[in-house]
Design an enzyme around this catalytic site. Structure first.
Site, PDB file in Angstrom:
ATOM      1  CE1 TYR A 264      -4.184  -4.595   3.396  1.00  0.00           C
ATOM      2  CE2 TYR A 264      -4.710  -3.213   5.237  1.00  0.00           C
ATOM      3  CZ  TYR A 264      -4.141  -3.383   4.232  1.00  0.00           C
ATOM      4  OH  TYR A 264      -3.234  -2.362   3.584  1.00  0.00           O
TER       5      TYR A 264
ATOM      6  CE  LYS B 265       0.183 -11.698 -10.794  1.00  0.00           C
ATOM      7  NZ  LYS B 265       0.769 -10.989 -11.638  1.00  0.00           N
TER       8      LYS B 265
ATOM      9  CG  ASP C 226       1.236  -7.839 -13.131  1.00  0.00           C
ATOM     10  OD1 ASP C 226       0.090  -7.764 -13.556  1.00  0.00           O
ATOM     11  OD2 ASP C 226       2.163  -8.654 -13.563  1.00  0.00           O
TER      12      ASP C 226
ATOM     13  CG  ASP D  38      -2.690  -0.302   1.249  1.00  0.00           C
ATOM     14  OD1 ASP D  38      -3.076   0.823   1.715  1.00  0.00           O
ATOM     15  OD2 ASP D  38      -1.682  -0.830   1.547  1.00  0.00           O
TER      16      ASP D  38
ATOM     17  CG  ASP E 215      -0.632   5.163  -1.080  1.00  0.00           C
ATOM     18  OD1 ASP E 215      -1.819   5.077  -0.562  1.00  0.00           O
ATOM     19  OD2 ASP E 215       0.587   5.018  -0.147  1.00  0.00           O
TER      20      ASP E 215
HETATM   21  C1  IPM Z   1      -4.734   3.057   4.119  1.00  0.00           C
HETATM   22  C2  IPM Z   1      -3.587   2.756   4.937  1.00  0.00           C
HETATM   23  C3  IPM Z   1      -4.038   1.747   6.236  1.00  0.00           C
HETATM   24  C4  IPM Z   1      -4.381   0.092   5.324  1.00  0.00           C
HETATM   25  C5  IPM Z   1      -2.987   1.362   7.261  1.00  0.00           C
HETATM   26  C6  IPM Z   1      -2.500   2.711   7.817  1.00  0.00           C
HETATM   27  C7  IPM Z   1      -3.670   0.400   8.016  1.00  0.00           C
HETATM   28  O1  IPM Z   1      -2.535   2.386   4.205  1.00  0.00           O
HETATM   29  O2  IPM Z   1      -5.882   3.349   4.776  1.00  0.00           O
HETATM   30  O3  IPM Z   1      -4.468   2.876   3.016  1.00  0.00           O
HETATM   31  O4  IPM Z   1      -3.297  -0.311   4.931  1.00  0.00           O
HETATM   32  O5  IPM Z   1      -5.375   0.341   4.921  1.00  0.00           O
HETATM   33 MG    MG Z   2      -2.603   2.666   2.292  1.00  0.00          MG
END
Ligand code: IPM
Ligand code: MG
Length: 362
Positions: free
Chosen positions: A143, A194, A226, A250, A254
């Site tokens: 990032y 990885k 993975d 990230d 999710d």
């Molecule tokens: C998160 C989001 C952010 C990230 C985006 C909105 C910049 O997906 O906080 O997980 O990628 O960190």
């Molecule tokens: Mg995210």
């Protein structure tokens, strides 16, 4: 003695203002009960900040955040800002806030609530009892690594570049947060990388293994990212604390969030070594339902509980909020995203009222 706290509120875009309004009321009620006085100040961030000032994170907002005891953020972004150049997008504000406050450690818990087990897309026996914590590195890796950008090669072709890089000290500090976190949980830490392909991951793995010697009570394991993604959906109960880099965290967070059925329930905490932390729901700004009183405010409310626990060191007040959330769910109250047959559908405000009533009667 009354404790005073200065809290910067960043309601942001979409459903942000609605879920923030509910959360502020909950905090006020908690404040009365625990002798905590909150001084709230609102600041602009995200799309609203772009519209008002041209920038997603105005300097005044960052200053206000720095001068506060904690920052409560709702959600940012929306389709009307999606076509702006990368540097001006709402997401840039978020990255700027993380970097500006030095928030290198992102804690993202994913815990199955028995009341919501049927909201998950996975089978009950796979997810019943899931309780894990993703510790994501937040201010380094791909990032932020240099070089980055879209360049033109000598032959005139465009070339996009990002760089995944970690120094030992960056790995060290997130590693320590993760080992300490695992210590407060069930003493198991899985480091995800990885290392079979990436040098940056080889350094990560070597350093985590070194660090483990200082935490003999924590059992360290390693997985490739993975495989970790596969294991998360195959048998998530094997995980307790996961530590990983910015990009992998990230993605995995999710996936971990969806184990619980609704991303609308999950809070997060972003912490630095000193200074205020930022507490925010994992979900986004849900522009499709903004302003319709349909949003689920519970992730934002639970983020306020994380603020009390990790930012302000008021664990009892945090416990009280978390209990209240469970009680309103036990009573059958649901917003649309977590609705199941036989439950009562509430709007965002009504969910807030249910919480306040529960807190009143405790
Ligand atoms: C998160 C989001 C952010 C990230 C985006 C909105 C910049 O997906 O906080 O997980 O990628 O960190
Ligand atoms: Mg995210």
């Amino acid at each position: 003695m009354t404790q005073h706290y200065r809290i910067t509120l960043l309601p942001g875009d979409g459903i942000g203002p609605e879920i923030m309004a509910v959360t502020v009321q909950v905090l006020k009620r908690i404040g009365e009960q625990f002798d905590l006085q909150f001084e709230f100040q609102e600041a602009l961030m995200g799309g609203v900040a772009i519209d008002a000032t041209g920038e997603p994170l105005p300097a005044a907002t960052l200053e206000a955040c720095r001068a506060s005891d904690a920052v409560l953020l709702a959600a940012i972004g929306g389709p009307q800002w999606d076509n702006l150049p990368t540097q001006q997008r709402p997401e840039r504000g978020l990255l700027g806030l993380r970097a500006g406050l030095g928030l290198f450690a992102n804690l993202r818990p994913a815990k199955i609530l028995p009341q919501l087990i049927d909201a998950s897309t996975l089978k009950r026996e796979v997810i019943d009892g899931v309780d894990l914590m993703v510790v994501r590195e937040l201010t380094g890796g791909i990032y932020f690594g240099q070089p980055k950008g879209i360049f033109t090669t000598e032959s005139g072709e465009k070339r996009g570049v990002n760089t995944m890089a970690y120094t030992e000290s960056e790995i060290d500090r997130i590693g320590r947060v993760a080992f300490e976190t695992a210590r407060k949980r069930s003493h198991r830490l899985c480091s995800v990388d990885k290392a079979n392909v990436l040098e940056v991951s080889q350094l990560w793995r070597t350093h985590m293994t070194e660090l483990a010697k200082e935490y003999p009570d924590v059992e360290l394991s390693h997985l490739y990212v993975d495989n970790a993604a596969m294991q998360l959906v195959r048998s998530p109960k094997q995980f307790d604390t996961i530590v990983t880099s910015n990009l992998f965290g990230d993605i995995l967070s999710d996936a971990a969030a969806m184990l619980t059925g609704s991303i609308g329930m999950l809070p997060s905490a972003s912490l630095g070594s000193t200074g205020p932390g930022v507490f925010e729901p994992v979900h986004g700004s849900a522009p499709d339902i903004a302003g319709q009183n349909k949003a689920n405010p519970l992730a934002q409310v639970l983020s306020a509980a994380m603020m009390l626990r990790y930012g302000l060191h008021q664990p009892q007040a945090a416990d009280r909020i978390e209990q209240a959330v469970l009680q309103v769910l036990d009573a059958g109250n649901r917003t649309g995203d977590i609705l199941s047959p036989g439950m009562t559908l509430l709007g965002c405000r009504e969910m807030g009222e249910a919480l306040l009533n529960t807190l009143q009667s405790q």
